[in-house]
Design a protein around this motif. Structure first.
Motif, mmCIF file in Angstrom:
data_model
loop_
_atom_site.group_PDB
_atom_site.id
_atom_site.type_symbol
_atom_site.label_atom_id
_atom_site.label_comp_id
_atom_site.label_asym_id
_atom_site.label_seq_id
_atom_site.Cartn_x
_atom_site.Cartn_y
_atom_site.Cartn_z
ATOM 1 N N ILE A 63 0.845 -1.193 0.000
ATOM 2 C CA ILE A 63 0.000 0.000 0.000
ATOM 3 C C ILE A 63 0.882 1.246 0.000
ATOM 4 O O ILE A 63 2.083 1.173 0.226
ATOM 5 C CB ILE A 63 -0.935 0.053 1.224
ATOM 6 C CG1 ILE A 63 -0.097 0.119 2.514
ATOM 7 C CG2 ILE A 63 -1.911 -1.111 1.245
ATOM 8 C CD1 ILE A 63 -0.902 0.471 3.742
ATOM 9 N N ILE A 64 0.264 2.375 -0.279
ATOM 10 C CA ILE A 64 0.873 3.680 -0.045
ATOM 11 C C ILE A 64 0.086 4.307 1.095
ATOM 12 O O ILE A 64 -1.103 4.620 0.945
ATOM 13 C CB ILE A 64 0.808 4.582 -1.293
ATOM 14 C CG1 ILE A 64 1.558 3.938 -2.454
ATOM 15 C CG2 ILE A 64 1.369 5.969 -1.001
ATOM 16 C CD1 ILE A 64 3.042 3.787 -2.223
ATOM 17 N N SER A 65 0.707 4.461 2.237
ATOM 18 C CA SER A 65 0.008 5.005 3.403
ATOM 19 C C SER A 65 -0.261 6.495 3.214
ATOM 20 O O SER A 65 0.361 7.161 2.378
ATOM 21 C CB SER A 65 0.838 4.789 4.663
ATOM 22 O OG SER A 65 2.019 5.576 4.600
ATOM 23 N N ASP A 66 -1.184 7.030 4.013
ATOM 24 C CA ASP A 66 -1.479 8.465 3.958
ATOM 25 C C ASP A 66 -0.235 9.282 4.269
ATOM 26 O O ASP A 66 0.031 10.295 3.621
ATOM 27 C CB ASP A 66 -2.600 8.816 4.943
ATOM 28 C CG ASP A 66 -3.943 8.229 4.525
ATOM 29 O OD1 ASP A 66 -4.079 7.864 3.334
ATOM 30 O OD2 ASP A 66 -4.847 8.129 5.377
ATOM 31 N N ALA A 67 0.536 8.827 5.259
ATOM 32 C CA ALA A 67 1.751 9.566 5.640
ATOM 33 C C ALA A 67 2.764 9.566 4.502
ATOM 34 O O ALA A 67 3.435 10.576 4.241
ATOM 35 C CB ALA A 67 2.364 8.939 6.888
ATOM 36 N N GLU A 68 2.874 8.423 3.795
ATOM 37 C CA GLU A 68 3.811 8.341 2.683
ATOM 38 C C GLU A 68 3.381 9.247 1.539
ATOM 39 O O GLU A 68 4.205 9.920 0.913
ATOM 40 C CB GLU A 68 3.910 6.893 2.197
ATOM 41 C CG GLU A 68 4.992 6.666 1.155
ATOM 42 C CD GLU A 68 5.161 5.199 0.803
ATOM 43 O OE1 GLU A 68 6.039 4.894 -0.029
ATOM 44 O OE2 GLU A 68 4.421 4.356 1.348
#
Length: 703
Positions: A110-115
């Motif tokens: 996944i691509i996290s929100d923070a990333e």
């Protein structure tokens, strides 16, 4: 009154006919083409990916999304070449969506929100966003522009917010693909036996003598070959003779060259504009209005090369002066004015070797630091930074020897930037630098520089006028109108003195005809519309008009003997000649005796330093089978059997073999194999995905 009523009725009909005609003109010929839905055409599938049909509508919607992003980012419509690139991006995006998304989900990637926040406004802003938000005065990324843009989204229209959300998705999808590629690349592994073999291939040396007998010692007429033999060979090697969906065409090219009058007019305009450029007080506005290139006013920072046309004529351009006009290799006239010289943001150049420590702690991280120190010590001894970077580097710079290019301090994380910009001299830095990404070994190649130049470029293209174009078109149109089939095409070309050129084996997605670029419309005609023997209308390309005739069509699949007869004949002939040569050499106990069989044509040679990783023998050429056989010999004096290669038969005698020396550590060779494998990973992944997903591309029918 009756007459007036009749006129009104006819007028209504005429208006209706004209309206329909206008609609057809505006929509384009595709409405009545072979894929037209208006006329009941059902062929609206542009391809298949993983068993799923891709509709024309789905594909065009994806193209339009990318096209709109391009227009927002550049402020202009894409050219034909750029539109081709956009279509390719759209197709790749669909492949990722249909194939890779499933892989991401299975792996839990996944691509996290923070990333995502870090990618668009944090320390590691994606390169695409950096390029879009560049200060035109300094040429540097402008973080304030980014902040202002993100703040403006709060009051933006729903369409603008949706567009930004789509852009973020593109960034996230791109990062997921990078993660996936890196994951598989990092799984590349070479065991100790492979490393030993690589060491042997690079360091074992054979001293050999070799006899080479070329196939031409036997004439073609001395070898009888029947059709049944050709068919048998083709059947046995059918995988080597598969043919693709292709077209063969002949065409006549009517070149668009400027006339003498056209050239004189451009020179006159250029001289007038150069005089105005010398006197104007607003250089940037002047060239934006008058220059025929996309970026006529530009800031050149440290590391940027001034245009070659200027630097080759002027050693040190002075501020305020106009240089030129000069004629360029782009068929144009160009003049330059140095608007300003100033000290801009410092930029420098360096190379690095990154050893990643992401996700590591304690002893594991300390081991990486020790490895970095060992590599630094090795470079101090060998002086070969680039080779070490290719062998040990763990990011994308490894393949180019660690080179980072020119950069500003703001382009890198603080620890790296502080260390490099504090350097007092070029060369290898004594200390390892630690950042959040890992340990860096750094070589400074250029110290910080600030001198920058603003340059106004005035360029006018030297091209044919409308009068010249019209004259050339009339010739092409007359030729096409009088050529009803391929035979008339050839006869008329010969009579009028036109050169007929051939483009054979055109693929469905070809964009050029030999060296003639921008010929997509000709290729599409050959695949989507033309029948064999048909002559085309006049096609307008960038620098020429073209009239074509379709010679033949080839469907994808196994080749028939007629399609590949010449290639099969050549292979069978080589086999038969090789057999005759081997038969004539049989029983001869020395290379010298074998040479006497063909004294005029056979050649004797020696190679004292042949290595197993070679694929050629000096004086002979490509000979991988012979080299493999040589390294299979056991004793000095032993000879290989006669070996059939591409251009002849080879026999080799071993004089001596120097085996690769035993070494204590094969890690270098193991790393070398792993790095080579990881660097090819992204390409191999894409090839494997296309094969496993059984990708079928029918876009050539539509674009």
């Amino acid at each position: 009154m009756a007459l007036i009523k009749e006129i009104r009725q006819r007028t209504g009909l005429a208006i209706g006919v004209i309206a329909v005609g206008l609609i057809l003109f505006l929509v384009g010929g595709d409405l009545l083409g072979p894929n037209s839905m208006l006329l009941g055409g059902q062929d609206t599938v542009v391809g298949e990916i993983n068993g799923e049909e891709i509709s024309y509508e789905e594909y065009v919607n994806r193209v339009e999304q990318i096209k709109q992003n391009y227009q927002r980012n550049t402020g202009r419509n894409p050219s034909e070449n750029q539109l081709y690139s956009i279509r390719e991006q759209a197709w790749q995006a669909l492949m990722v969506e249909k194939v890779f998304t499933e892989q991401y989900q299975e792996l839990g990637m996944i691509i996290s929100d923070a990333e995502l926040v870090d990618m668009v406004q944090g320390k590691n802003i994606v390169a695409e966003l950096r390029q879009q938000l560049t200060n035109p005065e300094t040429g540097e990324f402008d973080r304030q522009q980014l902040i202002a843009f993100l703040q403006s989204l709060e009051n933006a229209s729903p369409q603008q917010r949706a567009a930004w959300a789509q852009q973020e998705k593109v960034f996230a999808d791109s990062r997921l693909r990078i993660k996936y590629d890196n994951l598989l690349a990092s799984s590349s592994f070479a065991n100790s036996e492979e490393a030993k073999l690589q060491h042997k291939m690079e360091n074992a040396v054979a001293d050999v003598q070799h006899l080479f007998v070329p196939y031409y010692v036997i004439s073609d007429s001395a070898v009888n070959i029947s059709d049944s033999e050709l068919k048998a060979y083709l059947k046995e090697h059918s995988d080597r003779f598969e043919v693709s969906n292709a077209r063969d065409i002949d065409y006549v090219q009517f070149n668009l060259h400027p006339s003498g009058e056209d050239t004189a007019a451009v020179v006159q305009d250029m001289n007038r504009l150069v005089a105005d450029l010398k006197s104007t007080n607003n250089d940037s506005l002047f060239v934006l209005r008058n220059s025929q290139i996309s970026t006529p006013f530009r800031t050149y920072r440290p590391g940027d090369m001034l245009p070659n046309t200027l630097s080759s004529n002027v050693e040190f351009p002075e501020e305020g002066k106009v240089y030129g006009p000069y004629i360029t290799d782009r068929s144009s006239y160009v003049a330059y004015k140095v608007t300003d010289r100033f000290d801009g943001t410092p930029r420098m150049r360096a190379s690095h070797i990154l050893l990643s420590t992401e996700g590591m702690e304690g002893a594991e991280k300390e081991a990486v630091k020790q490895q970095a120190q060992d590599i630094l010590n090795e470079i101090k001894e060998t002086g070969n930074f680039a080779a070490a970077a290719q062998q040990y580097g763990q990011d994308g710079t490894a393949r180019r020897g660690g080179d980072l290019g020119w950069f500003a301090k703001a382009d890198f994380v603080e620890e790296f930037a502080d260390a490099t910009f504090a350097a007092k001299s070029t060369g290898l830095m004594d200390e390892i630098v630690e950042t959040e990404y890992g340990y860096h070994i750094i070589k400074v190649t250029e110290l910080p520089q600030t001198s920058s130049v603003k340059l106004a470029t005035l360029e006018l293209q030297l091209g044919p006028s409308e009068e010249t174009r019209n004259e050339v078109f009339r010739n092409a149109d007359y030729f096409a109108a009088n050529s009803g089939n391929s035979q008339e095409f050839k006869d008329n070309a010969e009579e009028d003195g036109y050169r007929v050129m051939s483009a054979n084996g055109l693929s469905p997605n070809a964009r050029n005809l030999n060296n003639l670029s921008g010929a997509r419309q000709v290729v599409r005609w050959a695949f989507a519309e033309a029948s064999v023997g048909e002559v085309s209308e006049v096609f307008e390309l960038d620098n020429a008009y073209v009239v074509a005739t379709l010679k033949s069509k080839t469907k994808e699949g196994d080749a028939s003997l007629d399609q590949v007869r010449s290639q099969v004949l050549a292979e069978v002939r080589k086999e038969k000649k090789a057999a005759k040569i081997k038969e004539n050499l049989e029983g001869k106990e020395s290379l010298e005796a074998m040479k006497e069989v063909y004294p005029e044509f056979a050649s004797l040679g020696s190679t004292p330093d042949l290595k197993l990783n070679s694929n050629t023998i000096p004086g002979v050429g490509f000979a991988p089978k012979a080299i493999g056989a040589i390294f299979g010999l056991q004793e000095p004096g032993e000879m290989t059997p006669p070996i059939q290669e591409e251009t002849g038969v080879i026999v080799a005698k071993l004089n001596s073999m120097t085996p690769a020396p035993e070494i204590a550590d094969y890690t270098r060779y193991q790393n070398q194999l792993e790095n080579t494998s990881s660097q090819r990973a992204a390409y191999m992944i894409m090839m494997a995905v296309e094969e496993l997903a059984d990708v079928k591309d029918y876009r050539y029918k539509f674009f």
